[in-house]
Design a protein around this motif. Structure first.
Motif, PDB file in Angstrom:
ATOM      1  N   VAL A  65     -41.634 -65.065 -87.245  1.00  0.00           N
ATOM      2  CA  VAL A  65     -40.624 -65.770 -86.899  1.00  0.00           C
ATOM      3  C   VAL A  65     -39.268 -65.127 -87.515  1.00  0.00           C
ATOM      4  N   PRO A  66     -38.346 -65.067 -86.569  1.00  0.00           N
ATOM      5  CA  PRO A  66     -37.076 -64.414 -86.875  1.00  0.00           C
ATOM      6  C   PRO A  66     -36.327 -65.257 -87.815  1.00  0.00           C
ATOM      7  N   ASN A  67     -35.661 -64.893 -88.921  1.00  0.00           N
ATOM      8  CA  ASN A  67     -34.663 -65.880 -89.752  1.00  0.00           C
ATOM      9  C   ASN A  67     -35.670 -66.702 -90.464  1.00  0.00           C
ATOM     10  N   PHE A  68     -36.697 -66.546 -90.861  1.00  0.00           N
ATOM     11  CA  PHE A  68     -37.641 -67.723 -91.368  1.00  0.00           C
ATOM     12  C   PHE A  68     -37.013 -68.135 -92.847  1.00  0.00           C
ATOM     13  N   GLY A  69     -36.242 -67.182 -93.434  1.00  0.00           N
ATOM     14  CA  GLY A  69     -35.814 -67.407 -94.896  1.00  0.00           C
ATOM     15  C   GLY A  69     -34.712 -68.447 -94.755  1.00  0.00           C
ATOM     16  N   LEU A  70     -33.947 -68.493 -93.485  1.00  0.00           N
ATOM     17  CA  LEU A  70     -32.934 -69.365 -93.191  1.00  0.00           C
ATOM     18  C   LEU A  70     -33.502 -70.666 -92.856  1.00  0.00           C
ATOM     19  N   ILE A  71     -34.690 -70.771 -92.010  1.00  0.00           N
ATOM     20  CA  ILE A  71     -35.404 -72.126 -91.865  1.00  0.00           C
ATOM     21  C   ILE A  71     -35.552 -72.550 -93.207  1.00  0.00           C
ATOM     22  N   VAL A  72     -36.466 -71.880 -94.089  1.00  0.00           N
ATOM     23  CA  VAL A  72     -36.684 -72.326 -95.232  1.00  0.00           C
ATOM     24  C   VAL A  72     -35.689 -72.987 -96.155  1.00  0.00           C
ATOM     25  N   GLN A  73     -34.553 -72.300 -96.044  1.00  0.00           N
ATOM     26  CA  GLN A  73     -33.180 -72.688 -96.660  1.00  0.00           C
ATOM     27  C   GLN A  73     -33.026 -74.177 -95.933  1.00  0.00           C
ATOM     28  N   VAL A  74     -32.902 -74.314 -94.755  1.00  0.00           N
ATOM     29  CA  VAL A  74     -32.365 -75.683 -94.273  1.00  0.00           C
ATOM     30  C   VAL A  74     -33.408 -76.712 -94.914  1.00  0.00           C
ATOM     31  N   MET A  75     -34.830 -76.354 -94.729  1.00  0.00           N
ATOM     32  CA  MET A  75     -35.802 -77.363 -95.113  1.00  0.00           C
ATOM     33  C   MET A  75     -35.698 -77.731 -96.657  1.00  0.00           C
ATOM     34  N   GLY A  76     -35.453 -76.338 -97.519  1.00  0.00           N
ATOM     35  CA  GLY A  76     -34.965 -76.729 -98.945  1.00  0.00           C
ATOM     36  C   GLY A  76     -33.748 -77.584 -99.338  1.00  0.00           C
ATOM     37  N   ALA A  77     -32.902 -77.429 -98.482  1.00  0.00           N
ATOM     38  CA  ALA A  77     -31.853 -78.070 -98.710  1.00  0.00           C
ATOM     39  C   ALA A  77     -32.161 -79.881 -98.432  1.00  0.00           C
ATOM     40  N   VAL A  78     -32.665 -79.875 -97.400  1.00  0.00           N
ATOM     41  CA  VAL A  78     -33.246 -81.305 -96.945  1.00  0.00           C
ATOM     42  C   VAL A  78     -34.051 -82.085 -97.877  1.00  0.00           C
ATOM     43  N   THR A  79     -35.313 -81.381 -98.274  1.00  0.00           N
ATOM     44  CA  THR A  79     -36.208 -82.045 -99.102  1.00  0.00           C
ATOM     45  C   THR A  79     -36.118 -81.945-100.560  1.00  0.00           C
ATOM     46  N   THR A  80     -35.312 -80.943-101.211  1.00  0.00           N
ATOM     47  CA  THR A  80     -34.694 -80.964-102.444  1.00  0.00           C
ATOM     48  C   THR A  80     -34.004 -82.184-102.718  1.00  0.00           C
ATOM     49  N   MET A  81     -32.802 -82.449-102.022  1.00  0.00           N
ATOM     50  CA  MET A  81     -32.022 -83.514-102.111  1.00  0.00           C
ATOM     51  C   MET A  81     -32.875 -84.921-102.028  1.00  0.00           C
ATOM     52  N   LEU A  82     -33.619 -84.898-100.927  1.00  0.00           N
ATOM     53  CA  LEU A  82     -34.405 -86.222-100.590  1.00  0.00           C
ATOM     54  C   LEU A  82     -35.262 -86.423-101.705  1.00  0.00           C
ATOM     55  N   MET A  83     -36.195 -85.397-102.380  1.00  0.00           N
ATOM     56  CA  MET A  83     -37.097 -85.840-103.347  1.00  0.00           C
ATOM     57  C   MET A  83     -36.363 -86.026-104.885  1.00  0.00           C
ATOM     58  N   SER A  84     -35.292 -85.392-105.077  1.00  0.00           N
ATOM     59  CA  SER A  84     -34.586 -85.500-106.351  1.00  0.00           C
ATOM     60  C   SER A  84     -33.533 -86.345-106.373  1.00  0.00           C
ATOM     61  N   MET A  85     -32.890 -86.838-105.490  1.00  0.00           N
ATOM     62  CA  MET A  85     -31.738 -87.707-105.694  1.00  0.00           C
ATOM     63  C   MET A  85     -31.767 -88.856-104.899  1.00  0.00           C
ATOM     64  N   ILE A  86     -32.238 -88.726-103.574  1.00  0.00           N
ATOM     65  CA  ILE A  86     -32.049 -89.981-102.536  1.00  0.00           C
ATOM     66  C   ILE A  86     -33.284 -90.838-102.756  1.00  0.00           C
ATOM     67  N   LEU A  87     -34.539 -90.251-102.456  1.00  0.00           N
ATOM     68  CA  LEU A  87     -35.683 -91.414-102.446  1.00  0.00           C
ATOM     69  C   LEU A  87     -35.840 -91.957-103.826  1.00  0.00           C
ATOM     70  N   PRO A  88     -35.854 -91.359-104.989  1.00  0.00           N
ATOM     71  CA  PRO A  88     -35.962 -92.160-106.366  1.00  0.00           C
ATOM     72  C   PRO A  88     -35.197 -93.275-106.214  1.00  0.00           C
ATOM     73  N   VAL A  89     -33.852 -93.183-105.984  1.00  0.00           N
ATOM     74  CA  VAL A  89     -32.810 -94.078-105.872  1.00  0.00           C
ATOM     75  C   VAL A  89     -33.217 -95.370-104.918  1.00  0.00           C
ATOM     76  N   LEU A  90     -33.612 -94.857-103.585  1.00  0.00           N
ATOM     77  CA  LEU A  90     -34.210 -96.131-102.939  1.00  0.00           C
ATOM     78  C   LEU A  90     -35.242 -96.633-103.220  1.00  0.00           C
ATOM     79  N   PHE A  91     -36.173 -95.994-103.938  1.00  0.00           N
ATOM     80  CA  PHE A  91     -37.503 -96.688-104.398  1.00  0.00           C
ATOM     81  C   PHE A  91     -37.162 -97.652-105.453  1.00  0.00           C
ATOM     82  N   LEU A  92     -36.226 -97.316-106.215  1.00  0.00           N
ATOM     83  CA  LEU A  92     -35.616 -98.046-107.525  1.00  0.00           C
ATOM     84  C   LEU A  92     -35.115 -99.330-106.868  1.00  0.00           C
ATOM     85  N   LEU A  93     -34.116 -99.249-105.884  1.00  0.00           N
ATOM     86  CA  LEU A  93     -33.459-100.246-105.448  1.00  0.00           C
ATOM     87  C   LEU A  93     -34.423-101.093-104.504  1.00  0.00           C
TER      88      LEU A  93
END
Length: 134
Positions: A65-93
């Motif tokens: 896959v060309p530019n696989f590292g960039l695809i991983v960067q997009v997935m990392g940006a989304v999943t990191t913020m979701l799992m560390s900041m967004i979803l825990p707050v939503l679960f608490l609420l």
């Protein structure tokens, strides 16, 4: 001589009870394992095959896959913020519902804003790098 509880526990763990397990043995070692010095849990051929298959397929995808590292960067940006900041707050609420206080609610909203800003910023940066390489 007074024996403390720690001394009793130490004696129980290190005493040999006619071939029974002692506290000196490795926790992953089973009774039917030969004493060959290995401390890893036994693995079936199927488990080994699956592990090798996952590693090989990941390597093939990364090479093909060309530019696989960039695809991983997009997935990392989304999943990191979701799992560390967004979803825990939503679960608490969701768990607390309307019983949440004003200060706690304000902190939750601030965390959600920071999480979404970080996610959008990470995605924007990754997509800019993808556009630069094309």
């Amino acid at each position: 001589v007074q024996v403390t509880a720690a001394d009793e526990r130490r004696m129980l763990l290190t005493a040999d009870h006619d071939g029974e397990k002692t506290g000196d043995e490795h926790p992953l070692k089973r009774d039917d394992d030969e004493d060959d010095g290995a401390v890893f849990a036994p693995m079936s051929w199927l488990t080994f095959g699956v592990r090798v298959g996952v590693v090989v397929s990941t390597g093939v995808v990364a090479l093909v896959v060309p530019n696989f590292g960039l695809i991983v960067q997009v997935m990392g940006a989304v999943t990191t913020m979701l799992m560390s900041m967004i979803l825990p707050v939503l679960f608490l609420l969701a768990a607390k519902g309307r019983s949440i206080g004003f200060l706690e609610g304000a902190v939750c909203i601030a965390l959600l804003i920071v999480g979404f800003v970080g996610m959008v910023g990470g995605m924007k940066d990754a997509l800019e790098h993808i556009n630069e390489t094309e």
